[in-house]
Design a protein around this motif. Structure first.
Motif: not given
Length: 193
Positions: A1-3, A19-23, A39-46
């Motif tokens: 996963m991208v953190l 959490v999928s490694p592809l999220a 996978p493929g979910s993008i969750i942006r709390a900027e």
């Protein structure tokens, strides 16, 4: 996963969730116990916080992002967010199901046990009463759910989470993120797990 850390805030993921490694999760995101992010979910709390409640499933390709400090996202417990949903800001109570392709704008509120039908749109600031079933652009009420129907939604959300945990236990060496949504549904319907 991208953190990704953003402005000193990093995603906080419960060890009991998946959490999928592809999220991709960015900034002030909290994923609580037994939540599943596909996978493929993008969750942006900027710009504001995103909280994903216990036993909630976020399916493939869901987009959540906060565009301002007023657009925080709170997803309650036992919710099901289906593929292709976009959430720009809302307060979602427990046992809610948001079906495929729905768009939810800032400062909206979705009451406990509501269902939003496929490809609907919730305009900014709309308050949806508990147990509502809605559809359309913008959404309009279709009917109200009974308490028993809401409890069935809770059971379904809990079952999704438990099923995924069983898959991980029975296939410990499998890369769980490679399980596709159609395969997951087949397993669910056949009750093989």
């Amino acid at each position: 996963m991208v953190l990704i850390e953003y402005k000193g805030r990093s995603p906080n993921i419960s060890s009991n969730s998946y959490v999928s490694p592809l999220a991709t999760l960015i900034g002030d995101v909290t994923v609580n116990d037994n939540a599943i992010i596909w996978p493929g979910s993008i969750i942006r709390a900027e710009n504001s916080k995103i909280n994903i409640g216990e036993y909630t499933t976020v399916f493939n390709g869901v987009m959540m992002f906060t565009r301002s400090q007023k657009s925080s996202i709170h997803i309650g417990r036992y919710c099901i967010i289906e593929s292709g949903v976009t959430i720009l800001g809302c307060f979602m109570e427990d046992y809610v199901q948001v079906m495929e392709g729905t768009l939810i704008y800032e400062e909206s509120s979705i009451g406990e046990g509501s269902i939003i039908i496929n490809k609907s749109q919730i305009p900014p600031g709309l308050i949806i009463p508990a147990r509502s079933v809605l559809r359309g652009i913008p959404v309009e009420p279709i009917r109200e759910q009974s308490r028993n129907e809401v409890l069935k939604q809770k059971d379904k959300a809990e079952h999704y989470s438990q099923l995924f945990i069983k898959i991980k236990e029975q296939l410990p060496n499998a890369q769980s993120y490679l399980i596709t949504l159609p395969d997951f549904i087949k397993l669910l319907l056949k009750k093989e797990i």
